[in-house]
Design an enzyme around this catalytic site. Structure first.
Site: not given
Length: 349
Positions: A199, A282, A284
């Site tokens: 949320r 991002d 990773d």
């Protein structure tokens, strides 16, 4: 405007349960009309002679039925930290709450009754709508439902340069529920969401109404299950959302166990029309040199439907919806801006 001075951190009331002058709770009380508790304070600037922890010992702090109130937390000599219970910007039906600005305050609820740290609540039936309200440089955390939400009869709400982080409980450790019961316009820009389960935000409506949201230049870090989403209700009424989603940076973290490459999910029972541009993700989970994320703009690829597909739509808009102007940066520049200036900066000293 009159000036109300907060002179004590104690949550003091008289024998009738009315807040004493000089308390934070008393800032929203009209002492010329004591028969109406927490009502009718207007045309007032609230300044702080004291700072520190304002522990709520008398229940929730209700900012209720007010008009033209400016709460200037930056005037305190040290951080203003409201602790131990929820704070509600609220109203009764057929009353007015409007023209509120609250700046430079921290709200840390803590454990207790399973509710939010800070929320726009109140007036969930018929009656007037609460409107024209701004939260600026707020820190909201340690909630057991959402840290900072906009619900019920509220519109023309802006939340900016605020930290919304570290919700507590395992099954309701959420950022923001933005789900009014009226046609509503809401802007969230240059905020930091960090270490909530989900949320960030959750968008939607009740009663078949329309929510128009400008979600611009926010940073969302280390979600657990989902970053943001719309819909997912079990009610019979469909939800409707018009969304500007621009220049946000989403950064998966060590607690991210699902949807690392998804910024926004369309759940069931909702129609979403969305304009998106310049968002970065991002996924990773790696720590990058200097702590600078190395995300990429995957466009509509960072949006997804929850499965199975059940009564949900996404219309990809070619132009933005009309919302109040926000000075908009690239996602990379917004990341730096947010980390440098977000939240109740006094709380970081």
């Amino acid at each position: 405007a009159s000036v109300y001075r907060v002179t004590t951190t104690q949550d003091l009331v008289d024998s009738g349960g009315r807040p004493l002058p000089g308390t934070l709770r008393g800032a929203f009380w009209n002492y010329s009309n004591p028969s109406q508790p927490r009502q009718n304070a207007s045309n007032r600037v609230v300044v702080f002679d004291v700072g520190g922890v304002f522990q709520l010992t008398q229940g929730t702090l209700d900012i209720k039925t007010v008009d033209r109130i400016y709460v200037a937390g930056q005037t305190a000599p040290s951080p203003v930290i409201v602790y131990g219970n929820s704070t509600q910007i609220t109203k009764s039906n057929n009353t007015v709450t409007q023209n509120l600005i609250m700046r430079y305050m921290t709200f840390r609820k803590g454990t207790g009754d399973g509710s939010d740290a800070l929320g726009f609540t109140g007036g969930n039936g018929t009656g007037t709508i609460a409107t024209n309200m701004i939260l600026d440089h707020i820190s909201a955390s340690w909630a057991e439902d959402e840290n900072l939400s906009v619900a019920n009869n509220n519109t023309n709400v802006t939340v900016q340069y605020s930290i919304i982080s570290d919700a507590l409980t395992n099954n309701h450790a959420y950022g923001s529920l933005i789900r009014p019961r009226v046609d509503s316009n809401v802007t969230f820009h240059h905020n930091l969401y960090a270490s909530n389960a989900s949320r960030q935000p959750r968008l939607g409506t009740y009663n078949g109404r329309l929510l128009t949201v400008d979600f611009t230049n926010n940073v969302v870090y280390n979600w657990r299950d989902r970053a943001g989403y719309a819909g997912g209700s079990s009610e019979s009424e469909h939800e409707y959302v018009d969304l500007n989603f621009v220049g946000n940076y989403f950064i998966a973290g060590p607690s991210t166990i699902a949807n690392a490459n998804r910024a926004f999910i369309i759940d069931r029972n909702v129609d979403v029309r969305a304009y998106q541009q310049g968002n970065m993700i991002d996924s990773d989970r790696a720590v990058n040199p200097g702590g600078v994320p190395n995300g990429s703009d995957t466009g509509w690829g960072m949006f997804a439907f929850n499965t199975p597909i059940a009564d949900q739509t996404l219309v990809q808009m070619g132009s933005s919806f009309a919302t109040p102007a926000v000075t908009t940066q690239s996602a990379a520049d917004a990341y730096t801006q947010v980390l440098n200036y977000v939240g109740d900066r006094k709380s970081l000293v």
